[in-house]
Design a protein around this motif. Structure first.
Motif, short mmCIF file in Angstrom:
data_model
loop_
_atom_site.label_atom_id
_atom_site.label_comp_id
_atom_site.label_asym_id
_atom_site.label_seq_id
_atom_site.Cartn_x
_atom_site.Cartn_y
_atom_site.Cartn_z
N THR A 66 0.83 -1.09 -0.20
CA THR A 66 0.05 -0.03 0.00
C THR A 66 0.88 1.23 0.04
OG1 THR A 66 -1.67 -1.08 1.23
CG2 THR A 66 -1.76 1.18 1.12
N VAL A 67 0.52 2.07 -0.78
CA VAL A 67 1.49 3.29 -1.03
C VAL A 67 0.26 4.53 -0.88
CG1 VAL A 67 2.65 4.83 -2.41
CG2 VAL A 67 3.07 2.43 -2.48
N GLN A 68 0.22 5.18 0.16
CA GLN A 68 -0.46 6.42 0.27
C GLN A 68 0.12 7.79 0.04
OE1 GLN A 68 -3.24 5.45 3.90
NE2 GLN A 68 -1.53 4.05 4.77
N ILE A 69 -0.80 8.68 -0.40
CA ILE A 69 -0.10 10.07 -0.87
C ILE A 69 -0.97 10.93 -0.38
CG2 ILE A 69 0.44 11.31 -2.74
CD1 ILE A 69 0.63 8.72 -4.62
N THR A 70 -0.17 11.85 0.44
CA THR A 70 -1.20 12.70 0.97
C THR A 70 -1.44 13.96 0.33
OG1 THR A 70 0.84 13.77 2.06
CG2 THR A 70 -0.13 12.00 3.46
N ALA A 71 -2.17 14.92 0.74
CA ALA A 71 -2.49 16.18 0.20
C ALA A 71 -0.96 17.16 0.11
CB ALA A 71 -3.59 16.95 0.70
N ASP A 119 -7.17 15.69 -2.60
CA ASP A 119 -6.61 17.14 -3.15
C ASP A 119 -5.20 16.77 -3.44
OD1 ASP A 119 -8.40 18.63 -0.43
OD2 ASP A 119 -8.99 18.37 -2.51
N ALA A 120 -4.74 15.57 -3.46
CA ALA A 120 -3.26 15.35 -3.93
C ALA A 120 -3.16 15.83 -5.33
CB ALA A 120 -2.90 14.18 -3.86
N LEU A 121 -1.92 16.02 -5.82
CA LEU A 121 -1.58 16.46 -7.31
C LEU A 121 -1.72 15.22 -7.90
CD1 LEU A 121 1.07 19.54 -6.88
CD2 LEU A 121 -1.48 19.56 -6.76
N THR A 122 -2.20 15.40 -9.32
CA THR A 122 -2.27 13.95 -10.16
C THR A 122 -0.89 13.77 -10.62
OG1 THR A 122 -4.34 14.77 -10.80
CG2 THR A 122 -3.19 13.18 -12.38
N GLY A 123 -0.01 14.78 -10.78
CA GLY A 123 1.28 14.75 -11.18
C GLY A 123 2.12 13.97 -10.12
N ASP A 124 1.88 14.20 -8.83
CA ASP A 124 2.46 13.48 -7.89
C ASP A 124 2.18 11.92 -7.68
OD1 ASP A 124 2.57 16.16 -5.39
OD2 ASP A 124 3.86 15.73 -7.06
N ASP B 134 -4.84 12.36 -20.16
CA ASP B 134 -3.90 13.45 -19.93
C ASP B 134 -3.93 14.60 -19.24
OD1 ASP B 134 -2.04 15.33 -22.81
OD2 ASP B 134 -1.45 14.94 -20.64
N CYS B 135 -3.39 14.40 -17.84
CA CYS B 135 -3.80 15.50 -16.81
C CYS B 135 -2.71 16.57 -16.56
CB CYS B 135 -4.10 14.69 -15.63
SG CYS B 135 -5.28 13.41 -15.84
N ASP B 136 -2.99 17.63 -16.28
CA ASP B 136 -2.09 18.71 -15.82
C ASP B 136 -1.64 18.13 -14.58
OD1 ASP B 136 -3.45 21.91 -16.77
OD2 ASP B 136 -2.29 20.31 -17.86
N TYR B 137 -0.42 18.38 -14.23
CA TYR B 137 0.39 18.03 -12.94
C TYR B 137 -0.39 18.71 -11.78
CZ TYR B 137 4.42 16.68 -9.96
OH TYR B 137 5.07 16.01 -8.94
N ARG B 138 -0.99 19.99 -11.81
CA ARG B 138 -1.43 20.35 -10.73
C ARG B 138 -2.78 19.87 -10.39
NH1 ARG B 138 0.23 23.21 -7.01
NH2 ARG B 138 2.13 24.64 -7.22
N LEU B 139 -3.50 19.24 -11.50
CA LEU B 139 -5.02 18.90 -11.22
C LEU B 139 -5.15 17.99 -10.26
CD1 LEU B 139 -7.74 18.73 -12.63
CD2 LEU B 139 -6.99 16.60 -13.57
N ARG B 140 -6.22 18.28 -9.13
CA ARG B 140 -6.49 17.55 -7.83
C ARG B 140 -7.02 16.15 -8.46
NH1 ARG B 140 -10.46 21.43 -5.70
NH2 ARG B 140 -11.15 19.30 -4.68
#
Lengths: 150, 178
Positions: A66-71, A119-124, B134-140
């Motif tokens: 399990t990998v959990q990613i916070t906001a 609310d975490a960033l999709t890029g993260d 295809d998502c922006d980095y900052r997208l929630r």
């Protein structure tokens, strides 16, 4: 004149505790059945996004991590909270842990459960998936909270 | 265990058990379970078949369906600012639950349903079609899950109708320098 004093026996009130003990055992049985020691790690810092399609699976995957990613851009793996750039190091330790198990599952046979805050960033999240791929993990599951609709 | 025996002359012995220690332990157990009870909402999984647009291995897709490209652009707060389906903007409708604009998710699901049609069998369009996010980095992240939900299927009552199963991410965009 001798007055004989007779001892009066005061009536003693005895409460029957049997129904109370019965109810207590019922409550214990109820909580023992209800308590679930979660198979996957759950952190209060992570509030999952909600989906009506995220129905709980019938059974958990055989091998998973399990990998959990916070906001606030940190990751939690096996209770260790680290900044995201440190995730590859923790994943390497997870791979060593898997090799130490009796079944020795390979990373490609192990599912990575991603529990990311809504609310975490999709890029993260994508970056963490990329780090897992570099550690030879191939199967991923994105976790969401199930909205039963009632 | 304290056992008292009562009995008069000639009468049978009455055995009384002192239940107090047992009741003490039972209440201790009850307090333990009450304190350790943790109500966790149910969670489910979305499986990503080919994450990050990795090269496909195995048998090639007989139907060679091109992937449906969804582009999700974010504003400075991470909210969904623009949502396109194969380059075409999706129309935002009012969500009946929240009475707020839904960002185009209802339109997305309508287009996916029209695309898949009734061909949801094992070899059908639904099983072979692919969606690329295809998502922006900052997208929630919650917008990603909403998009995956709308693409994966829909629920009517207790019945879930699956739409497209193969979902992948486009290569991640660069992190903004903020």
């Amino acid at each position: 004149m001798k007055l004989g004093h007779r001892k009066r026996e005061l009536p003693s009130a005895e409460a029957d505790l049997t129904p109370m003990i019965d109810m207590t055992f019922q409550l214990i049985a109820f909580f023992m059945v209800l308590i679930r020691f979660a198979e996957a790690e759950v952190s209060e810092k992570v509030q999952l996004p909600i989906s009506e399609l995220a129905k709980p699976p019938q059974k958990a995957p055989e091998n998973f991590i399990t990998v959990q990613i916070t906001a606030d851009q940190s990751a939690i793996i096996r209770g260790n909270e680290v900044p995201l750039p440190s995730v590859p190091g923790l994943l390497a330790r997870e791979v060593e842990y898997l090799e130490g198990l009796p079944t020795r599952p390979s990373p490609s046979e192990t599912t990575v459960l991603i529990r990311a805050h809504k609310d975490a960033l999709t890029g993260d999240v994508q970056q963490v998936i990329s780090d897992c791929q570099k550690a030879r993990f191939e199967k991923f599951s994105l976790r969401a909270e199930y909205d039963a609709g009632y | 265990m304290a056992i008292k025996r009562k009995g008069g002359a000639g009468g049978p012995d009455k055995v009384e058990l002192n239940m107090t220690p047992m009741i003490d332990i039972v209440f201790q157990l009850l307090a333990f379970f009450l304190m350790t009870l943790n109500v966790v909402p149910d969670e489910g999984d979305f499986n990503i078949k080919m994450p990050l647009a990795a090269p496909r291995e195995g048998l090639p897709d007989d139907r060679n369906l091109p992937p449906i490209k969804l582009r999700l652009e974010a504003d400075s707060n991470g909210n969904l600012a623009r949502f396109t389906y194969n380059g075409q903007p999706l129309a935002s409708a009012i969500d009946p639950k929240t009475q707020q604009p839904d960002g185009g998710f209802a339109d997305l699901q309508g287009r996916i349903i029209a695309y898949v049609g009734n061909d949801t069998g094992p070899g059908g369009v639904g099983a072979n079609a692919e969606v690329e996010l295809d998502c922006d980095y900052r997208l929630r992240y919650e917008y990603v899950i909403r998009a995956i939900s709308k693409v994966s299927g829909y629920r009517t009552g207790d019945k879930i109708t699956k739409l497209i199963e193969k979902i992948k991410f486009a290569p991640p965009r660069r992190k903004p320098n903020t």
